[in-house]
Design an enzyme around this catalytic site. Structure first.
Site, short mmCIF file in Angstrom:
data_model
loop_
_atom_site.label_atom_id
_atom_site.label_comp_id
_atom_site.label_asym_id
_atom_site.label_seq_id
_atom_site.Cartn_x
_atom_site.Cartn_y
_atom_site.Cartn_z
N GLN A 98 8.99 2.04 -9.90
CA GLN A 98 9.85 0.94 -9.48
C GLN A 98 9.95 -0.05 -10.64
O GLN A 98 8.94 -0.58 -11.10
CB GLN A 98 9.29 0.24 -8.25
CG GLN A 98 10.20 -0.86 -7.72
CD GLN A 98 9.54 -1.70 -6.65
OE1 GLN A 98 8.60 -2.44 -6.95
NE2 GLN A 98 10.00 -1.59 -5.41
N TYR A 168 14.13 -10.82 -5.68
CA TYR A 168 13.81 -10.64 -7.09
C TYR A 168 15.11 -10.91 -7.86
O TYR A 168 16.14 -11.22 -7.26
CB TYR A 168 13.28 -9.23 -7.33
CG TYR A 168 11.82 -9.04 -6.96
CD1 TYR A 168 11.30 -9.54 -5.77
CD2 TYR A 168 10.95 -8.33 -7.79
CE1 TYR A 168 9.97 -9.37 -5.42
CE2 TYR A 168 9.62 -8.14 -7.45
CZ TYR A 168 9.13 -8.66 -6.27
OH TYR A 168 7.81 -8.48 -5.94
N ARG A 344 2.58 0.76 4.91
CA ARG A 344 1.30 0.33 5.47
C ARG A 344 0.54 1.47 6.15
O ARG A 344 -0.69 1.52 6.07
CB ARG A 344 1.54 -0.80 6.48
CG ARG A 344 1.99 -2.10 5.85
CD ARG A 344 2.51 -3.08 6.90
NE ARG A 344 3.75 -2.61 7.50
CZ ARG A 344 4.38 -3.23 8.49
NH1 ARG A 344 3.84 -4.32 9.02
NH2 ARG A 344 5.52 -2.77 8.97
#
Length: 397
Positions: A98, A168, A344
């Site tokens: 990423q 971002y 998660r």
């Protein structure tokens, strides 16, 4: 079950199945370089059965990190990342890097470099104004993404994920609230999308068809005046028509203003307050409830928004958010999503996919407490994870 675990094409590469480990900052790069701990983290997930694991977060510039203990892409980072991709490949999985620039989410004090924002903003992390990049600096940032992609290729990655989400830098340009520019990168939706489109095209030009290229795109910011679903859908149409991407991973929320829209479940306000330095801790106690909002957890909690993208787009889409069991994966495939991404649930059980493949009725042990979120400062992990060392007994990690 066969469809979920059958090999699937993603641009020029083939994954062994349709499940991707989503990018979740690992907190295992204290020198901004890959470590044995980072390699072990991704090796374990790869051994657990995912088709591809995503390394997060590889900044395209030193000032593009949310904290100085994140990797930024430079030649010195390549050897360690090559060891990581070799380890992942040895387990039969692919590896994605990423890349992106944190922009207004960057910690300027930690990075010792100015945080960037599309328009004038004050940084609560650094307690100083952010820097507004000129058009010439924007061109340099586009080139930095292309260079980061080339370094990722040298490191043996199979895919690139460009970060267009969570406010971002590229995502902040998309936001009408954060982007108040009057030049060719501001104003209209097309102008606000220009930066992201140029990044995607530059990355594709750099690596050609040798690597798969995906992008993580926010469907909405979840704040008044921010990016909305209809605007994001238009951005997605432009990205599809440009032809630079092999897939979109659909996300939501703002790391800057509304992070819980991405996570859902319990809001770990007390745990976050405890790990923050004193000045930030005091501020967090004042704004914690409005910053970490309450969104009850449910399976596939981003699906309703994502359906709108599936109806309008023909390109492959990756469904993220509340993917924890075979029923949900099958549902995603039935609705036309080519891949699913898990986060998660794999922190709690890195081998969850192997267990599901052996028994389709398997349910994740993740309880969506989100106590993993504050651990990004000390090594991202599930604080309630149970491991079985050497097949004897159980221990809490």
């Amino acid at each position: 079950m066969t469809e979920v675990f059958a090999p699937a094409r993603l641009g020029p590469i083939t994954l062994r199945n349709r499940v991707i480990k989503a990018a979740t900052f690992e907190g295992r790069t204290p020198q901004a370089l890959a470590t044995d701990a980072l390699i072990d983290f991704h090796r374990e997930v790869a051994a657990g059965g995912v088709g591809m694991t995503t390394v997060a977060y590889c900044a395209v510039a030193p000032g593009g990190r949310t904290h100085r203990e994140e990797i930024w892409m430079r030649p010195e980072a390549v050897p360690g990342l090559r060891r990581l991709t070799d380890a992942v490949h040895a387990e039969g999985a692919a590896a994605s890097a990423q890349i992106g620039h944190a922009g207004p989410v960057a910690n300027a004090s930690s990075n010792r470099a100015p945080a960037l924002a599309p328009s004038r903003m004050f940084s609560p992390l650094a307690m100083r104004p952010m820097k507004v990049p000129s058009e010439s600096v924007i061109r340099e940032l586009v080139a930095a993404h292309a260079n980061a992609a080339l370094l990722a290729e040298q490191a043996g990655f199979d895919a690139i994920e460009i970060h267009f989400g969570h406010n971002y830098l590229a995502s902040s340009f998309l936001s009408p609230m954060l982007n108040r520019r009057t030049d060719r990168y501001g104003g209209s939706a097309e102008n606000r999308a220009r930066f992201a489109r140029e990044i995607a095209e530059a990355v594709r030009a750099a690596v050609g068809d040798r690597l798969a290229i995906t992008a993580k795109l926010s469907m909405e910011d979840g704040v008044r005046g921010g990016l909305t679903v209809p605007e994001s859908l238009q951005v997605a149409r432009w990205l599809e028509s440009d032809g630079a991407l092999d897939a979109l991973e659909l996300t939501a929320g703002s790391s800057l203003l509304n992070p819980m829209l991405l996570f859902h479940g319990d809001a770990p306000r007390d745990s976050f307050a405890k790990v923050l330095p004193i000045p930030a801790r005091w501020g967090f106690k004042l704004v914690g409830r409005s910053f970490l909002k309450d969104y009850p957890y449910r399976e596939a909690f981003l699906l309703e928004r994502a359906r709108q993208f599936r109806r309008e787009l023909s390109m492959p889409l990756i469904l993220l958010g509340g993917i924890t069991n075979m029923d949900t994966m099958r549902r995603a495939m039935a609705e036309g999503f080519e891949f699913v991404a898990m986060g998660r649930a794999l922190l709690r059980e890195p081998n969850l996919l192997r267990r599901i493949q052996s028994d389709a009725s398997t349910r994740s042990a993740c309880v969506h407490c989100n106590e993993c979120m504050p651990t990004i400062y000390t090594g991202t992990r599930c604080p309630f994870r149970i491991a079985e060392p050497d097949g004897e007994g159980l221990e809490r990690i």
